[in-house]
Motif scaffolding. Structure first.
Motif, short mmCIF file in Angstrom:
data_model
loop_
_atom_site.label_atom_id
_atom_site.label_comp_id
_atom_site.label_asym_id
_atom_site.label_seq_id
_atom_site.Cartn_x
_atom_site.Cartn_y
_atom_site.Cartn_z
N GLU A 52 11.03 -3.25 0.11
CA GLU A 52 12.35 -3.55 -0.28
C GLU A 52 13.30 -3.79 0.25
O GLU A 52 14.36 -5.13 0.63
CB GLU A 52 12.66 -4.01 -1.88
N ARG A 53 13.82 -2.97 1.30
CA ARG A 53 14.92 -2.49 2.71
C ARG A 53 15.93 -2.78 1.03
O ARG A 53 17.04 -3.18 1.36
CB ARG A 53 15.01 -3.60 2.82
N ARG A 54 15.53 -2.05 -0.15
CA ARG A 54 17.00 -1.47 -1.65
C ARG A 54 16.86 -0.48 -2.54
O ARG A 54 16.11 0.27 -1.30
CB ARG A 54 15.94 -2.69 -2.60
N VAL A 55 18.22 0.16 -2.17
CA VAL A 55 18.07 1.43 -2.56
C VAL A 55 19.19 1.21 -3.86
O VAL A 55 19.32 0.06 -4.61
CB VAL A 55 19.77 1.80 -1.77
N GLY A 56 19.19 1.98 -4.81
CA GLY A 56 20.05 2.46 -5.84
C GLY A 56 20.00 3.91 -6.08
O GLY A 56 19.94 5.35 -5.71
N LEU A 57 21.26 4.29 -6.67
CA LEU A 57 22.39 5.78 -6.88
C LEU A 57 22.75 5.59 -8.22
O LEU A 57 23.13 4.02 -8.49
CB LEU A 57 23.51 5.40 -5.87
N ALA A 58 21.71 6.70 -8.96
CA ALA A 58 22.97 6.81 -10.24
C ALA A 58 22.89 8.54 -10.54
O ALA A 58 21.97 9.06 -9.65
CB ALA A 58 21.48 6.35 -11.47
N MET A 59 23.87 8.08 -11.56
CA MET A 59 24.54 10.00 -12.01
C MET A 59 25.25 9.65 -12.92
O MET A 59 25.37 8.86 -13.48
CB MET A 59 25.59 9.81 -11.21
N GLY A 60 24.62 11.25 -13.44
CA GLY A 60 24.97 11.43 -14.74
C GLY A 60 26.47 11.94 -14.93
O GLY A 60 26.90 11.95 -13.98
N ALA A 61 27.38 11.90 -15.69
CA ALA A 61 28.66 11.81 -16.42
C ALA A 61 29.27 12.14 -15.79
O ALA A 61 30.12 12.52 -14.43
CB ALA A 61 29.00 11.67 -17.77
N LEU A 71 13.93 9.29 -4.86
CA LEU A 71 12.68 8.64 -4.97
C LEU A 71 12.03 7.70 -4.21
O LEU A 71 13.17 6.63 -3.70
CB LEU A 71 13.25 8.03 -6.34
N VAL A 72 11.37 7.81 -3.06
CA VAL A 72 11.15 6.78 -2.05
C VAL A 72 9.99 5.83 -2.13
O VAL A 72 8.82 6.04 -2.52
CB VAL A 72 11.01 7.51 -1.07
N SER A 73 10.58 5.20 -3.19
CA SER A 73 9.11 4.32 -4.19
C SER A 73 8.75 2.74 -2.87
O SER A 73 10.02 2.26 -2.39
CB SER A 73 9.89 3.50 -5.05
N ASN A 74 7.81 2.60 -3.94
CA ASN A 74 7.01 1.42 -3.03
C ASN A 74 7.66 0.44 -4.03
O ASN A 74 7.77 -1.12 -3.00
CB ASN A 74 6.19 1.36 -3.46
N GLN A 134 20.86 3.11 2.66
CA GLN A 134 20.59 1.84 3.14
C GLN A 134 20.30 2.32 4.98
O GLN A 134 19.03 1.46 5.17
CB GLN A 134 21.63 1.49 3.09
N ALA A 135 20.62 2.94 5.26
CA ALA A 135 20.11 3.34 6.64
C ALA A 135 18.85 3.76 6.94
O ALA A 135 18.32 2.89 7.58
CB ALA A 135 21.47 3.68 7.17
N PHE A 136 18.26 4.96 5.91
CA PHE A 136 16.51 4.90 5.80
C PHE A 136 15.88 3.78 5.86
O PHE A 136 15.09 3.47 6.70
CB PHE A 136 16.88 5.77 4.16
N ALA A 137 16.49 3.05 4.02
CA ALA A 137 15.37 2.07 4.52
C ALA A 137 15.82 0.36 5.44
O ALA A 137 14.82 0.21 5.73
CB ALA A 137 16.28 1.20 2.99
N ASP A 138 16.88 0.62 6.24
CA ASP A 138 16.86 -0.61 7.10
C ASP A 138 15.85 -0.17 8.66
O ASP A 138 15.51 -0.49 8.89
CB ASP A 138 18.34 -0.91 7.15
N ASN A 139 16.08 1.09 8.86
CA ASN A 139 15.75 2.07 9.76
C ASN A 139 13.43 2.05 9.06
O ASN A 139 13.62 2.88 9.97
CB ASN A 139 16.27 2.79 10.43
#
Length: 491
Positions: free
Chosen positions: A302-311, A262-265, A329-334
């Motif tokens: 927002e230069r932020r990232v998130g990660l969620a994984m199923g069990a 997801l690349v979100s606004n 984070q490298a993707f977001a920062d650049n």
């Protein structure tokens, strides 16, 4: 299935069922097999009951497909109101993409279902509303606002028939016949859709935003996702989106692990992982029963990232999660205002997804044992082979880290490591969360580690003293130690 954008994980069979049903049955090899069983006469009668509406049986089958794709069918106990609404929403979502008008998508439910709810199924109003939510969400994903489309009288789904049926035709194009005023129609479409659903200026200029995301709302009915890459920003080159999406789709087909980017606004005020976790649930990434999904979220603005994984995925990626985050984070920062520069920093996103794919490619995410007895019997057979063979290879084990379904009573939902427990349970399983003591009958006590995030994804709550059906990942079969992948509290 072509309209869902997802690999098919079931077979369709005609059978002596009252109407249609998604079910798990033993396959020729004795392992669980997903099927959709249907009664041909029921589907024919449904067309007659709806005055010749050919969309009605399609919506019934789409509902059952929603159960399988979301993993409802291994969770025991039969139907439940929450999962029925989820399958209804999926039905509305897919029927919009196939070209059905809203009334056509709702016709079967409005004809067959009574207004009063039951223990297992909601009433007509709630179910029809869930279909509307799915239909309007699919409509909004097309790019923002759209009118409520109604199919012309006598229109039919574009479905081929016969043994050589080919679903290669484009979606049906229907003229707009909006029974409501245009403003009300647009308001209904946009209700519950992210404020970023309207394309960003860059997306409007470049014209390649790929997918709009709903708001992350705990109260929203989940709806199975229909693409592996959502880019609300429109800054990733279309060929990169397509390449990454195809790679993730193939991975899902080969391993049954669903990884969605997801690349979100915006994360809408949520912390990165909380946003990813909310979307893991809301887009129903992975199957509910098998915990085989992951969401990689980036908000470049927002230069932020998130990660969620199923069990089940989380168990295998625990030591690699930081590598995934680093790539995101490298993707977001650049992130750069120049859309043409995207190829220079897109590699960091590919690196993040490659870690996910590599670590889940060789693991087994299918349910291999339908009971504890079956698992223990297989373990005993392997032990005999291992003792007799000098060159026994543990990688050929059917038991090691296998998924097993177990019927057990929850004795203690918060095991203390110092409590007086049988020898096999002296040491609590580490890793945060809580450790459950389960009574599997015949004097067998199991220890199962439950990650706190799993509970927020399940349709029922865990209850001490109650019988549950668990799907567990084997950790130490001799010591009866497991990791919880999913659970259902039985009525």
């Amino acid at each position: 299935m072509r309209y869902t954008g997802l690999p098919q994980n079931f077979d369709v069979v005609e059978a002596a069922v009252p109407n249609a049903a998604a079910a798990i049955v033993p396959g020729p090899d004795g392992l669980p097999r997903r099927v959709i069983a249907y009664n041909r006469e029921f589907l024919r009668d449904l067309v007659k009951a709806t005055s010749g509406n050919d969309w009605a049986p399609v919506s019934v089958m789409a509902h059952e497909i929603g159960h399988h794709l979301s993993g409802h069918t291994i969770l025991p106990g039969g139907s439940a109101p929450l999962i029925e609404l989820e399958a209804d929403k999926f039905s509305g979502f897919v029927l919009f993409k196939m070209g059905a008008g809203l009334e056509d998508a709702q016709r079967a439910i409005d004809t067959l279902v009574g207004e009063a709810p039951s223990r297992t199924h909601p009433g007509r109003r709630d179910r029809s509303e869930a279909i509307r939510e799915g239909w309007t969400q699919a409509c909004a994903q097309r790019g923002g606002a759209c009118d409520v489309r109604e199919a012309q009288p006598g229109s039919q789904p574009a479905l081929a028939s016969g043994a050589a049926a080919q679903l290669s035709a484009p979606p049906i194009s229907r003229p707009v016949q909006n029974p409501d005023n245009a403003g009300a129609g647009r308001a209904a479409v946009l209700q519950g859709v992210s404020s970023s659903a309207a394309q960003s200026p860059a997306a409007q200029a470049d014209g390649h935003a790929s997918g709009q995301l709903p708001l992350p709302q705990a109260s929203a009915i989940p709806a199975k996702f229909d693409r592996f890459v959502f880019d609300e920003t429109g800054r990733i080159a279309p060929q990169h989106v397509e390449q990454l999406a195809e790679r993730l789709r193939r991975h899902a087909q080969q391993s049954s692990v669903e990884v969605v980017v997801l690349v979100s606004n915006s994360f809408h005020g949520l912390q990165g992982d909380d946003y990813a976790r909310a979307m893991l649930r809301q887009l129903r990434v992975g199957q509910l029963d098998l915990g085989n999904g992951a969401v990689l979220a980036v908000s470049p603005n927002e230069r932020r990232v998130g990660l969620a994984m199923g069990a089940a995925v989380g168990l295998e990626l625990a030591d690699y999660a930081d590598l995934v985050r680093d790539g995101l984070q490298a993707f977001a920062d650049n992130h750069d205002a120049c859309a043409a520069c995207a190829s220079e920093w897109f590699g960091s996103m590919e690196q993040a997804t490659q870690h996910m794919v590599a670590r889940t490619r060789d693991w087994d995410f299918a349910l291999r044992f339908a009971s504890l007895d079956a698992l223990l019997a297989a373990a005993q057979q392997e032990a005999a082979v291992r003792d007799a063979a000098v060159d026994w290879d543990p990688e050929t084990s059917r038991v090691w880290r296998a998924l097993v379904q177990i019927d057990a009573v929850l004795v203690d939902p918060n095991l203390d490591a110092d409590s007086d427990q049988p020898t096999a349970l002296d040491d609590a399983v580490s890793g945060g969360g809580r450790n459950l003591t389960l009574d599997a009958g015949q004097g067998r006590r199991l220890l199962a580690h439950l990650d706190p995030q799993i509970e927020s994804l399940m349709p029922t709550r865990i209850q001490a003293g109650k019988r549950h059906i668990f799907i567990l990942r084997e950790r130490d079969v001799d010591g009866l130690r497991f990791d919880v992948v999913s659970f259902t509290a039985m009525p």
